[in-house]
Enzyme design. Structure first.
Site, short mmCIF file in Angstrom:
data_model
loop_
_atom_site.label_atom_id
_atom_site.label_comp_id
_atom_site.label_asym_id
_atom_site.label_seq_id
_atom_site.Cartn_x
_atom_site.Cartn_y
_atom_site.Cartn_z
N HIS A 18 -33.22 -22.22 8.57
CA HIS A 18 -33.90 -20.97 8.94
C HIS A 18 -34.55 -20.33 7.71
O HIS A 18 -35.68 -19.86 7.77
CB HIS A 18 -32.90 -19.96 9.52
CG HIS A 18 -32.22 -20.38 10.79
ND1 HIS A 18 -30.86 -20.30 10.97
CD2 HIS A 18 -32.71 -20.87 11.96
CE1 HIS A 18 -30.54 -20.69 12.19
NE2 HIS A 18 -31.63 -21.08 12.81
N LYS A 42 -24.97 -15.68 26.33
CA LYS A 42 -24.68 -16.70 25.34
C LYS A 42 -23.61 -16.17 24.39
O LYS A 42 -23.83 -15.15 23.72
CB LYS A 42 -25.98 -17.01 24.56
CG LYS A 42 -26.07 -18.42 24.06
CD LYS A 42 -27.50 -18.68 23.58
CE LYS A 42 -27.58 -19.84 22.64
NZ LYS A 42 -28.93 -19.98 22.09
N ARG A 91 -37.05 -29.30 14.72
CA ARG A 91 -36.32 -30.32 13.98
C ARG A 91 -36.61 -31.68 14.61
O ARG A 91 -37.74 -32.09 14.69
CB ARG A 91 -34.81 -29.99 14.00
CG ARG A 91 -34.44 -28.86 13.08
CD ARG A 91 -33.08 -28.31 13.40
NE ARG A 91 -33.12 -27.64 14.71
CZ ARG A 91 -32.11 -27.00 15.26
NH1 ARG A 91 -30.97 -26.96 14.64
NH2 ARG A 91 -32.23 -26.40 16.41
N SER A 129 -26.91 -24.33 13.35
CA SER A 129 -25.82 -23.35 13.29
C SER A 129 -24.56 -23.94 13.90
O SER A 129 -23.45 -23.73 13.40
CB SER A 129 -26.21 -22.08 14.06
OG SER A 129 -27.31 -21.46 13.45
P1 ADP Z 1 -31.92 -20.58 19.34
O1 ADP Z 1 -30.49 -20.42 19.76
O2 ADP Z 1 -32.86 -19.61 19.96
O3 ADP Z 1 -32.46 -21.99 19.35
P2 ADP Z 1 -31.44 -20.78 16.51
O4 ADP Z 1 -30.90 -19.67 15.70
O5 ADP Z 1 -30.60 -21.98 16.71
O6 ADP Z 1 -31.91 -20.11 17.84
O7 ADP Z 1 -32.82 -21.26 15.88
C1 ADP Z 1 -33.92 -20.40 15.76
C2 ADP Z 1 -35.16 -21.22 15.49
O8 ADP Z 1 -35.02 -21.91 14.26
C3 ADP Z 1 -35.43 -22.31 16.51
O9 ADP Z 1 -36.82 -22.43 16.68
C4 ADP Z 1 -34.85 -23.54 15.89
O10 ADP Z 1 -35.47 -24.73 16.36
C5 ADP Z 1 -35.17 -23.30 14.44
N1 ADP Z 1 -34.28 -24.00 13.54
C6 ADP Z 1 -32.93 -24.10 13.62
N2 ADP Z 1 -32.44 -24.86 12.62
C7 ADP Z 1 -33.52 -25.26 11.89
C8 ADP Z 1 -33.67 -26.11 10.74
N3 ADP Z 1 -32.64 -26.70 10.15
N4 ADP Z 1 -34.92 -26.29 10.26
C9 ADP Z 1 -35.97 -25.70 10.88
N5 ADP Z 1 -35.90 -24.93 11.98
C10 ADP Z 1 -34.68 -24.71 12.47
#
Ligand code: ADP
Length: 161
Positions: A18, A42, A91, A129
């Site tokens: 992120h 969620k 990803r 995460s």
């Molecule tokens: P959600 O639960 O809405 O998917 P996340 O917090 O998991 O939210 O992720 C937010 C955004 O960041 C999403 O678009 C996700 O694909 C992206 N994201 C998560 N991990 C990574 C990563 N390692 N590299 C790039 N983008 C990421």
């Protein structure tokens, strides 16, 4: 007109993946709003205000990045904030279908808002995460996966005593 992007997600907790996306897009927009989603459907490990604080502590140095909490439709927030773009990170291929579905729904209900996808850097594309929580639960080192500010709070929540 200032160019504002909203980067929505759960950020439960914020990871290096992120952080990389936020640092990169902050160079391409006048302002970036990291939008921490509060969802009654969620379950999350960290409460929304804790997730927000961890993002703030991590990105405090970036002057054009703000963090906010929102419950509801992302497009409603985007309109209210006067932003034009929703940014999502991509990803592996598994992200693709979900992101395309969300982008299509947003296109349908708010055609004036554009969704832009940013590819994860190769060194971060396997970080999620969910994976980070699994590592914390099993006492693995976290420093390559999450920013400094997240390590102790994550260990406190999940680490073995
Ligand atoms: P959600 O639960 O809405 O998917 P996340 O917090 O998991 O939210 O992720 C937010 C955004 O960041 C999403 O678009 C996700 O694909 C992206 N994201 C998560 N991990 C990574 C990563 N390692 N590299 C790039 N983008 C990421």
């Amino acid at each position: 007109m200032s160019r504002i992007a909203v980067y929505p997600g759960s950020f439960d907790p914020i990871t290096m993946g992120h952080v990389d996306i936020i640092q990169r897009i902050s160079k391409n927009f006048d302002r970036v709003i990291v939008l921490v989603a509060q969802s009654s459907q969620k379950a999350s490990l960290f409460a929304a205000d804790e997730r927000k604080r961890l993002v703030q502590e991590t990105l405090g140095g970036l002057k054009n990045v703000d963090v906010d909490i929102f419950e509801g439709l992302t497009v409603d927030y985007v309109k209210k904030a006067g932003a034009q773009v929703i940014v999502r990170g991509l990803r592996a291929v598994v992200d693709f279908e979900y992101e395309m579905t969300m982008a299509s729904i947003h296109q349908k209900i708010a055609p004036e808002i554009e969704t832009m996808l940013v590819f994860a850097r190769p060194e971060y594309y396997y970080i999620s995460s969910r994976g980070v929580k699994e590592l914390a639960m099993n006492g693995a080192p976290l420093k390559d996966f999450v920013p400094e500010a997240v390590i102790e709070p994550l260990k406190k929540k999940l680490g073995r005593k």
